[in-house]
Design a protein around this motif. Structure first.
Motif, PDB file in Angstrom:
ATOM      1  N   LEU A   1       0.832  -1.206   0.000  1.00  0.00           N
ATOM      2  CA  LEU A   1       0.000   0.000   0.000  1.00  0.00           C
ATOM      3  C   LEU A   1       0.866   1.255   0.000  1.00  0.00           C
ATOM      4  CD1 LEU A   1      -2.803  -1.008   2.545  1.00  0.00           C
ATOM      5  CD2 LEU A   1      -3.022  -0.790   0.062  1.00  0.00           C
ATOM      6  N   LEU A   2       1.944   1.245   0.789  1.00  0.00           N
ATOM      7  CA  LEU A   2       2.844   2.391   0.826  1.00  0.00           C
ATOM      8  C   LEU A   2       3.501   2.612  -0.535  1.00  0.00           C
ATOM      9  CD1 LEU A   2       4.257   4.585   2.475  1.00  0.00           C
ATOM     10  CD2 LEU A   2       6.005   2.900   3.064  1.00  0.00           C
ATOM     11  N   THR A   3       3.888   1.525  -1.197  1.00  0.00           N
ATOM     12  CA  THR A   3       4.508   1.633  -2.520  1.00  0.00           C
ATOM     13  C   THR A   3       3.548   2.241  -3.531  1.00  0.00           C
ATOM     14  OG1 THR A   3       5.870  -0.325  -2.055  1.00  0.00           O
ATOM     15  CG2 THR A   3       5.659   0.349  -4.354  1.00  0.00           C
ATOM     16  N   VAL A   4       2.297   1.800  -3.500  1.00  0.00           N
ATOM     17  CA  VAL A   4       1.283   2.345  -4.416  1.00  0.00           C
ATOM     18  C   VAL A   4       1.078   3.835  -4.155  1.00  0.00           C
ATOM     19  CG1 VAL A   4      -1.165   2.270  -5.037  1.00  0.00           C
ATOM     20  CG2 VAL A   4       0.106   0.139  -4.728  1.00  0.00           C
ATOM     21  N   ILE A   5       0.984   4.215  -2.883  1.00  0.00           N
ATOM     22  CA  ILE A   5       0.753   5.620  -2.528  1.00  0.00           C
ATOM     23  C   ILE A   5       1.934   6.494  -2.949  1.00  0.00           C
ATOM     24  CG2 ILE A   5       0.481   7.227  -0.595  1.00  0.00           C
ATOM     25  CD1 ILE A   5      -1.068   4.973   0.848  1.00  0.00           C
ATOM     26  N   LEU A   6       3.158   6.038  -2.670  1.00  0.00           N
ATOM     27  CA  LEU A   6       4.340   6.819  -3.026  1.00  0.00           C
ATOM     28  C   LEU A   6       4.508   6.927  -4.535  1.00  0.00           C
ATOM     29  CD1 LEU A   6       6.965   5.589  -0.391  1.00  0.00           C
ATOM     30  CD2 LEU A   6       5.725   7.752  -0.446  1.00  0.00           C
ATOM     31  N   THR A   7       4.174   5.853  -5.256  1.00  0.00           N
ATOM     32  CA  THR A   7       4.239   5.910  -6.724  1.00  0.00           C
ATOM     33  C   THR A   7       3.254   6.938  -7.260  1.00  0.00           C
ATOM     34  OG1 THR A   7       4.866   3.570  -6.818  1.00  0.00           O
ATOM     35  CG2 THR A   7       4.059   4.574  -8.852  1.00  0.00           C
ATOM     36  N   PHE A   8       2.049   6.943  -6.706  1.00  0.00           N
ATOM     37  CA  PHE A   8       1.029   7.903  -7.126  1.00  0.00           C
ATOM     38  C   PHE A   8       1.485   9.337  -6.843  1.00  0.00           C
ATOM     39  CE2 PHE A   8      -2.716  10.512  -6.102  1.00  0.00           C
ATOM     40  CZ  PHE A   8      -3.412  10.404  -7.293  1.00  0.00           C
ATOM     41  N   ILE A   9       2.044   9.558  -5.650  1.00  0.00           N
ATOM     42  CA  ILE A   9       2.510  10.898  -5.286  1.00  0.00           C
ATOM     43  C   ILE A   9       3.651  11.338  -6.210  1.00  0.00           C
ATOM     44  CG2 ILE A   9       3.675  12.239  -3.491  1.00  0.00           C
ATOM     45  CD1 ILE A   9       2.142  10.578  -1.434  1.00  0.00           C
ATOM     46  N   PHE A  10       4.564  10.417  -6.494  1.00  0.00           N
ATOM     47  CA  PHE A  10       5.707  10.732  -7.361  1.00  0.00           C
ATOM     48  C   PHE A  10       5.248  11.112  -8.761  1.00  0.00           C
ATOM     49  CE2 PHE A  10       8.860   9.104 -10.460  1.00  0.00           C
ATOM     50  CZ  PHE A  10       9.901   9.972 -10.174  1.00  0.00           C
ATOM     51  N   VAL A  11       4.329  10.336  -9.318  1.00  0.00           N
ATOM     52  CA  VAL A  11       3.829  10.623 -10.672  1.00  0.00           C
ATOM     53  C   VAL A  11       3.057  11.933 -10.697  1.00  0.00           C
ATOM     54  CG1 VAL A  11       2.273   9.833 -12.506  1.00  0.00           C
ATOM     55  CG2 VAL A  11       3.787   8.200 -11.347  1.00  0.00           C
ATOM     56  N   MET A  12       2.229  12.160  -9.676  1.00  0.00           N
ATOM     57  CA  MET A  12       1.472  13.410  -9.612  1.00  0.00           C
ATOM     58  C   MET A  12       2.415  14.609  -9.484  1.00  0.00           C
ATOM     59  SD  MET A  12      -1.701  12.897 -10.042  1.00  0.00           S
ATOM     60  CE  MET A  12      -2.327  14.492  -9.492  1.00  0.00           C
TER      61      MET A  12
END
Length: 242
Positions: A27-38
């Motif tokens: 879940l943390l990986t998904v959230i950080l990936t989303f934040i990075f892309v955004m």
């Protein structure tokens, strides 16, 4: 060594075992990936005026030139698969990096590290990729033509082609897992060395700094390799010459 905490529950009368640290890290990986892309794409303009957009465009061009165009026809397939490649390489890179920069443990249990150091996760990723390549083959070539590729070299070769799918699955998942897990084991050993007196602390800290930098590099390389292999397998399913 890493320990695990499990949650066992029932679903439709069956015991379901959940690895809690793996769920948290995923879940943390998904959230950080989303934040990075955004972060990279939040100020996209026709004429780039920010370093973040330049970085996003460099990544997009790198993926299109070095991952997609070398394996599948760009006009016919590549444009539709561009987002898939970008998502995959970004997600794997973030997953590989977390364990180098962040580690959260409590009472002997590591709750946050690189999820790609978990063989269950890398195997699941490999299964999803292999299933996706079969889906793409059926979609672009049609069921009749696609199934025919397994018998085109003779019915005697068909069992070996089926076995090859399973060997690809295992090597695909274990390559990523082995590289990231080995790196985290060495980081753990160096961290232990820092507690072995004054000189051990100096050697351990120096080793940690060097190895963390090297591990970040390896994490990015493994993300690239995983994505390239995905498109190599995909090219075998959809390219006209296969």
């Amino acid at each position: 060594m890493e320990e695990h905490t499990y949650l066992i529950t029932k679903l439709f009368g069956y015991d379901i075992t959940v690895n809690i640290p793996s769920v948290i890290t995923t879940l943390l990986t998904v959230i950080l990936t989303f934040i990075f892309v955004m972060f990279l794409t939040s100020r996209v303009k026709l004429r780039p005026d920010s370093k973040r957009q330049n970085a996003a465009e460099l990544l997009a061009v790198f993926v299109s030139d070095n991952v997609i165009k070398g394996n599948v026809d760009w006009k016919k397939y590549g444009k539709g698969l561009w987002a898939t490649a970008l998502t995959l390489i970004t997600f794997i890179a973030v997953a590989n990096t977390i364990g180098v920069l962040i580690e959260v443990s409590y009472d002997g249990v590591i709750y946050v590290n690189s999820i790609t150091a978990d063989p269950t996760f890398t195997f699941t990723m490999a299964v999803l990729v292999i299933v996706f390549t079969h889906y793409a083959g059926l979609k672009y070539k049609g069921p009749k033509h696609y199934v025919g590729t397994y018998t085109s070299s003779g019915i005697g070769i068909t069992p070996f082609k089926i076995i090859e799918e399973f060997t690809n699955l295992m090597t695909f998942s274990m390559r990523l897992y082995g590289n990231i897990y080995a790196g985290e084991i060495l980081l753990a050993l160096l961290a232990t060395l820092t507690t072995a007196g004054f000189f051990g602390a100096i050697a351990g800290m120096a080793g940690l700094v060097v190895w963390k930098g090297f591990s970040l590099f390896i994490g990015f390389i493994q993300a690239y390799i995983f994505t390239v292999l995905t498109f190599i397998y995909l090219s075998h399913k959809i390219s006209d010459e296969h």
